[in-house]
Design a protein around this motif. Structure first.
Motif, mmCIF file in Angstrom:
data_model
loop_
_atom_site.group_PDB
_atom_site.id
_atom_site.type_symbol
_atom_site.label_atom_id
_atom_site.label_comp_id
_atom_site.label_asym_id
_atom_site.label_seq_id
_atom_site.Cartn_x
_atom_site.Cartn_y
_atom_site.Cartn_z
ATOM 1 N N ILE A 57 39.020 32.621 31.664
ATOM 2 C CA ILE A 57 39.796 33.832 31.916
ATOM 3 C C ILE A 57 39.507 34.328 33.329
ATOM 4 O O ILE A 57 38.425 34.116 33.864
ATOM 5 C CB ILE A 57 39.505 34.939 30.882
ATOM 6 C CG1 ILE A 57 38.032 35.353 30.897
ATOM 7 C CG2 ILE A 57 39.917 34.495 29.490
ATOM 8 C CD1 ILE A 57 37.714 36.541 30.000
ATOM 9 N N ALA A 58 40.504 34.959 33.904
ATOM 10 C CA ALA A 58 40.337 35.546 35.238
ATOM 11 C C ALA A 58 39.454 36.784 35.142
ATOM 12 O O ALA A 58 39.445 37.485 34.129
ATOM 13 C CB ALA A 58 41.699 35.914 35.819
ATOM 14 N N HIS A 59 38.712 37.040 36.208
ATOM 15 C CA HIS A 59 37.913 38.262 36.299
ATOM 16 C C HIS A 59 38.834 39.476 36.206
ATOM 17 O O HIS A 59 39.899 39.506 36.834
ATOM 18 C CB HIS A 59 37.207 38.348 37.656
ATOM 19 C CG HIS A 59 36.339 37.203 38.014
ATOM 20 N ND1 HIS A 59 36.847 35.970 38.405
ATOM 21 C CD2 HIS A 59 34.987 37.092 38.059
ATOM 22 C CE1 HIS A 59 35.834 35.165 38.691
ATOM 23 N NE2 HIS A 59 34.693 35.821 38.490
ATOM 24 N N GLY A 60 38.396 40.498 35.491
ATOM 25 C CA GLY A 60 39.163 41.740 35.468
ATOM 26 C C GLY A 60 39.324 42.323 36.857
ATOM 27 O O GLY A 60 40.394 42.807 37.229
ATOM 28 N N THR A 61 38.249 42.239 37.649
ATOM 29 C CA THR A 61 38.326 42.786 39.006
ATOM 30 C C THR A 61 39.300 42.006 39.876
ATOM 31 O O THR A 61 39.913 42.572 40.783
ATOM 32 C CB THR A 61 36.934 42.834 39.654
ATOM 33 O OG1 THR A 61 36.301 41.549 39.513
ATOM 34 C CG2 THR A 61 36.061 43.895 38.999
ATOM 35 N N LEU A 62 39.462 40.730 39.606
ATOM 36 C CA LEU A 62 40.469 39.935 40.329
ATOM 37 C C LEU A 62 41.872 40.417 39.972
ATOM 38 O O LEU A 62 42.713 40.623 40.857
ATOM 39 C CB LEU A 62 40.317 38.447 40.003
ATOM 40 C CG LEU A 62 41.441 37.533 40.480
ATOM 41 C CD1 LEU A 62 41.559 37.532 41.993
ATOM 42 C CD2 LEU A 62 41.240 36.117 39.949
ATOM 43 N N ILE A 63 42.116 40.617 38.684
ATOM 44 C CA ILE A 63 43.444 41.060 38.252
ATOM 45 C C ILE A 63 43.743 42.449 38.809
ATOM 46 O O ILE A 63 44.852 42.712 39.289
ATOM 47 C CB ILE A 63 43.548 41.021 36.715
ATOM 48 C CG1 ILE A 63 43.332 39.587 36.213
ATOM 49 C CG2 ILE A 63 44.900 41.573 36.244
ATOM 50 C CD1 ILE A 63 44.164 38.519 36.932
ATOM 51 N N PHE A 64 42.755 43.337 38.789
ATOM 52 C CA PHE A 64 42.942 44.666 39.379
ATOM 53 C C PHE A 64 43.306 44.543 40.858
ATOM 54 O O PHE A 64 44.266 45.159 41.332
ATOM 55 C CB PHE A 64 41.668 45.502 39.197
ATOM 56 C CG PHE A 64 41.708 46.815 39.915
ATOM 57 C CD1 PHE A 64 42.469 47.864 39.434
ATOM 58 C CD2 PHE A 64 40.979 47.006 41.077
ATOM 59 C CE1 PHE A 64 42.510 49.085 40.102
ATOM 60 C CE2 PHE A 64 41.004 48.221 41.749
ATOM 61 C CZ PHE A 64 41.772 49.259 41.258
ATOM 62 N N THR A 65 42.562 43.723 41.588
ATOM 63 C CA THR A 65 42.787 43.570 43.024
ATOM 64 C C THR A 65 44.176 43.010 43.319
ATOM 65 O O THR A 65 44.904 43.532 44.173
ATOM 66 C CB THR A 65 41.704 42.664 43.634
ATOM 67 O OG1 THR A 65 40.433 43.253 43.399
ATOM 68 C CG2 THR A 65 41.913 42.459 45.120
ATOM 69 N N VAL A 66 44.554 41.960 42.612
ATOM 70 C CA VAL A 66 45.873 41.349 42.841
ATOM 71 C C VAL A 66 46.983 42.317 42.433
ATOM 72 O O VAL A 66 47.975 42.477 43.149
ATOM 73 C CB VAL A 66 45.995 40.000 42.106
ATOM 74 C CG1 VAL A 66 47.430 39.468 42.169
ATOM 75 C CG2 VAL A 66 45.021 38.986 42.691
ATOM 76 N N ALA A 67 46.815 42.980 41.289
ATOM 77 C CA ALA A 67 47.839 43.919 40.822
ATOM 78 C C ALA A 67 48.063 45.038 41.831
ATOM 79 O O ALA A 67 49.205 45.358 42.178
ATOM 80 C CB ALA A 67 47.442 44.490 39.456
ATOM 81 N N ILE A 68 46.989 45.621 42.327
ATOM 82 C CA ILE A 68 47.127 46.699 43.310
ATOM 83 C C ILE A 68 47.721 46.152 44.606
ATOM 84 O O ILE A 68 48.563 46.791 45.235
ATOM 85 C CB ILE A 68 45.778 47.409 43.549
ATOM 86 C CG1 ILE A 68 45.306 48.087 42.256
ATOM 87 C CG2 ILE A 68 45.874 48.404 44.694
ATOM 88 C CD1 ILE A 68 46.299 49.053 41.616
ATOM 89 N N GLY A 69 47.315 44.959 44.986
ATOM 90 C CA GLY A 69 47.907 44.325 46.169
ATOM 91 C C GLY A 69 49.409 44.130 46.042
ATOM 92 O O GLY A 69 50.149 44.304 47.009
#
Length: 148
Positions: free
Chosen positions: A57-69
């Motif tokens: 699974i992807a890191h939650g912090t990665l998904i947060f970062t990409v989503a905000i980006g």
């Protein structure tokens, strides 16, 4: 793109949706290196086969970062991020999932400094199956037009 969207111009319930972005194995590996989070949930395919999701699974912090980006498609010269609240990871994101984001203006209120207001955006991140995978609130500090 540069714009000037003042506090008064934000309308409750206005919504916009971003383009999609596919999460790759490279994203996960780079994020692990940058964050230091090498937990097996993200890095060990064989171990993950023994776990409930059966794959990495992807890191939650990665998904947060990409989503905000994904939401950063323009620069509002009269606003800045004040913070994020109520961050939740609802479902896992896997390698090759494609995420997109819907942003809805949820709240507007005055700030203690009268020349500013606070705008709260509801940020909802979805996978390619339209399943909610992450949600948070983005708070913007926005200059009021009457003080420009």
């Amino acid at each position: 793109m540069f714009i000037k969207k003042y506090f008064e111009a934000f309308e409750l319930n206005d919504t916009r949706t971003t383009k999609g972005r596919t999460i790759t194995e490279t994203d996960i590996v780079i994020h692990a290196g940058q964050s230091g989070d090498f937990f097996p949930h993200h890095m060990d395919e064989e171990w993950c086969k023994t776990q409930p999701f059966k794959k990495r699974i992807a890191h939650g912090t990665l998904i947060f970062t990409v989503a905000i980006g994904l939401t950063a498609d323009m620069v509002n010269e009269v606003a800045m991020t004040y913070g994020y609240e109520r961050l939740r990871f609802i479902k896992p994101v896997f390698i090759n999932d494609t995420i997109s984001v819907t942003i809805t203006i949820k709240d507007k209120r005055d700030h203690k400094k009268p020349e500013y207001g606070l705008v709260t955006e509801l940020v909802e991140c979805f996978n390619q199956h339209k399943e909610l995978v992450m949600v948070c609130e983005h708070i913007l500090l926005v200059h009021k037009n009457s003080f420009s």
